[in-house]
Write an enzyme that holds these catalytic residues in place. Structure first.
Site, PDB file in Angstrom:
ATOM      1  N   ASP A 125     193.814  75.349  42.224  1.00  0.00           N
ATOM      2  CA  ASP A 125     194.701  76.050  43.158  1.00  0.00           C
ATOM      3  C   ASP A 125     193.899  76.538  44.366  1.00  0.00           C
ATOM      4  OD1 ASP A 125     197.090  76.943  44.127  1.00  0.00           O
ATOM      5  OD2 ASP A 125     197.086  78.822  43.000  1.00  0.00           O
ATOM      6  N   ASP A 171     192.009  88.041  52.750  1.00  0.00           N
ATOM      7  CA  ASP A 171     192.067  86.655  52.298  1.00  0.00           C
ATOM      8  C   ASP A 171     192.059  85.719  53.502  1.00  0.00           C
ATOM      9  OD1 ASP A 171     194.781  85.860  53.164  1.00  0.00           O
ATOM     10  OD2 ASP A 171     195.439  87.331  51.702  1.00  0.00           O
ATOM     11  N   LEU A 187     198.363  95.359  46.552  1.00  0.00           N
ATOM     12  CA  LEU A 187     197.700  94.326  47.346  1.00  0.00           C
ATOM     13  C   LEU A 187     198.521  93.061  47.446  1.00  0.00           C
ATOM     14  CD1 LEU A 187     193.999  94.679  46.127  1.00  0.00           C
ATOM     15  CD2 LEU A 187     195.080  95.670  48.156  1.00  0.00           C
ATOM     16  N   GLY A 188     199.176  92.674  46.390  1.00  0.00           N
ATOM     17  CA  GLY A 188     199.948  91.436  46.407  1.00  0.00           C
ATOM     18  C   GLY A 188     200.798  91.326  45.164  1.00  0.00           C
ATOM     19  N   GLY A 197     203.541  88.271  43.056  1.00  0.00           N
ATOM     20  CA  GLY A 197     203.982  86.880  43.002  1.00  0.00           C
ATOM     21  C   GLY A 197     204.719  86.596  41.721  1.00  0.00           C
ATOM     22  N   GLY A 198     204.765  85.321  41.347  1.00  0.00           N
ATOM     23  CA  GLY A 198     205.503  84.939  40.157  1.00  0.00           C
ATOM     24  C   GLY A 198     204.915  85.489  38.878  1.00  0.00           C
ATOM     25  N   PHE A 199     203.628  85.827  38.874  1.00  0.00           N
ATOM     26  CA  PHE A 199     202.990  86.330  37.670  1.00  0.00           C
ATOM     27  C   PHE A 199     202.839  87.839  37.674  1.00  0.00           C
ATOM     28  CE2 PHE A 199     201.259  81.959  38.031  1.00  0.00           C
ATOM     29  CZ  PHE A 199     201.849  81.448  36.896  1.00  0.00           C
ATOM     30  N   GLY A 200     203.283  88.544  38.689  1.00  0.00           N
ATOM     31  CA  GLY A 200     203.194  89.990  38.673  1.00  0.00           C
ATOM     32  C   GLY A 200     202.568  90.553  39.941  1.00  0.00           C
ATOM     33  N   GLU A 212     186.023  92.815  41.019  1.00  0.00           N
ATOM     34  CA  GLU A 212     185.343  93.417  42.159  1.00  0.00           C
ATOM     35  C   GLU A 212     186.199  93.261  43.416  1.00  0.00           C
ATOM     36  OE1 GLU A 212     181.933  91.596  43.841  1.00  0.00           O
ATOM     37  OE2 GLU A 212     182.520  89.562  43.246  1.00  0.00           O
TER      38      GLU A 212
END
Length: 434
Positions: free
Chosen positions: A304, A265, A181-182, A184-187, A258
């Site tokens: 955020d 988004d 799904l996505g 980024g910097g955190f995984g 969920e």
């Protein structure tokens, strides 16, 4: 008489032969005979030197190409044995890895994706969040990596064979991983399906070494601060993504969230329509305001808020606030460490190095409303916002909407409205202008 007479030639003695002059050719042959030994010696010396040099060079090349064997030093009687290097065992695919070799999911659902996800998926934002805040928060203190804790399965520590932990096996038995799904910097975040009833879920993982703050759940279990805060705000409120369960693996913190069947988004929701009408933007903005007020009433600051962190259910039109990776406890004093997305940071942070929680939230909400009704960020990337900055808005917007955006984006944080002011605003309440 009177002339000088030439000297008389000596006459040869009687009985001796008269010497004859040597011809010129004979002289040359004599010289060649004398020089030949010399040149012969020079040529032989040169040929010998060239041959010996070539042989020496050939021997040197052969010596270099020949593999050298190191002689082991003699060991004494009491010398310790040499450690042997063993190959590390190959780990079986964990709960966050499928058999096709997909990497472990780690990061928030709002992390920046490598490619635009398809419609109907939880996607990520255009800009990865900045590293989390360094301020001290209640419940800090990270447990050791060997202490396995879980919100669903007891004892998810490493198993006896050190391959797959019990929590990892339970996760594999309960869920089936799907598409990415996505990231980024955190995984990364993966779509998944619950095998018991076929319900769609999202599996989010965060590497243990990137979890900086820990807290305690109501039952006393130590957990990452993101899980602690999400558990506080998601219980009994539909405007925040629900945390179904979480597990602590040896290297990852895995959260099961969920996921509506058809969702998108808000960032991709706006991009698909270029911009939103004031009616659609009003309904979504009101839901976001209620979710933010619910979080602040629970003592949680999201930090955020942006379109990528708002999930829209395409069937019901309900908006959900996601990604609490940058959240922290709400405080009345100023924050001196920033966490979130830089392009949504208030001007007091960029110019003074501090910000207040509610005022910074109102600023990000103003940028969010501008993106919904205008289709773009109000400030260009890298633009320095000055105190006399004038925000230009399109004339097609109603005067109430323009006033609300300018009010939220006031340069001084004391001039901005509160959350209650926004909820009571005539444009949010859809009160017609007299």
């Amino acid at each position: 008489p009177g002339r000088a007479m030439p000297p008389a030639r000596p006459r040869p003695r009687a009985g001796l032969p008269r010497p004859r002059p040597c011809p010129r050719a004979s002289r040359r042959g004599l010289a060649s005979a004398r020089l030949w030994p010399y040149w012969r010696w020079r040529c032989w010396a040169g040929i010998s030197a060239w041959a010996s040099g070539g042989i020496a060079a050939l021997c040197l090349r052969l010596a270099r190409a020949r593999p050298r064997t190191r002689r082991r030093p003699r060991r004494g009687v009491h010398s310790p044995p040499r450690p042997r290097h063993r190959r590390r065992p190959r780990h079986l695919p964990g709960p966050a890895e499928d058999t096709r070799g997909a990497a472990a999911p780690a990061a928030s659902a709002a992390a920046s994706p490598a490619r635009a996800p398809p419609s109907g998926s939880a996607a990520a934002g255009p800009e990865p969040p900045v590293s989390r805040s360094q301020e001290r928060t209640p419940g800090d203190g990270r447990p050791g990596a060997g202490e396995g804790r879980s919100g669903a399965v007891a004892g998810p520590g490493p198993s006896a064979d050190s391959r797959v932990s019990p929590a990892g096996k339970a996760l594999q038995e309960r869920y089936r991983l799907g598409s990415l799904l996505g990231r980024g910097g955190f995984g990364r975040v993966f779509a998944a399906t619950r095998l018991s009833d076929g319900a769609p879920v999202a599996i989010k993982g965060v590497p243990r070494n990137r979890v900086r703050h820990w807290g305690e759940l109501p039952d006393g279990t130590s957990a990452p601060l993101e899980i602690v805060l999400l558990a506080k705000v998601s219980t009994g409120f539909s405007g925040v993504v629900q945390l179904l369960e979480w597990l602590e693996l040896p290297k990852y913190i895995v959260m099961v969230l969920e996921r509506p069947e058809r969702c998108q988004d808000l960032r991709h929701f706006i991009r698909a329509r270029r911009l939103l009408s004031e009616e659609v933007a009003r309904e979504l903005f009101r839901q976001v305001l209620e979710a933010v007020r619910h979080c602040t009433s629970c003592g949680v600051l999201h930090r955020d808020i942006k379109p990528a962190n708002i999930l829209v259910d395409l069937d019901t039109g309900q908006a959900k606030l996601i990604d609490f990776g940058c959240s922290t406890y709400l405080q009345d004093t100023a924050y001196t460490h920033f966490a979130g997305t830089r392009s949504y940071s208030p001007p007091e942070w960029t110019q003074l190095g501090l910000y207040y929680g509610e005022a910074a939230t109102i600023w990000s909400l103003g940028i969010l409303l501008h993106q919904m009704v205008c289709g773009e960020h109000p400030f260009r990337r890298g633009q320095n916002i000055t105190w006399d900055h004038q925000l230009s808005l399109p004339q097609r917007l109603s005067q109430e909407c323009q006033d609300l955006i300018r009010w939220c984006l006031s340069m001084h944080f004391l001039d901005r409205p509160t959350l209650e002011d926004l909820l009571c605003d005539p444009w949010v309440q859809d009160i017609p202008h007299p």
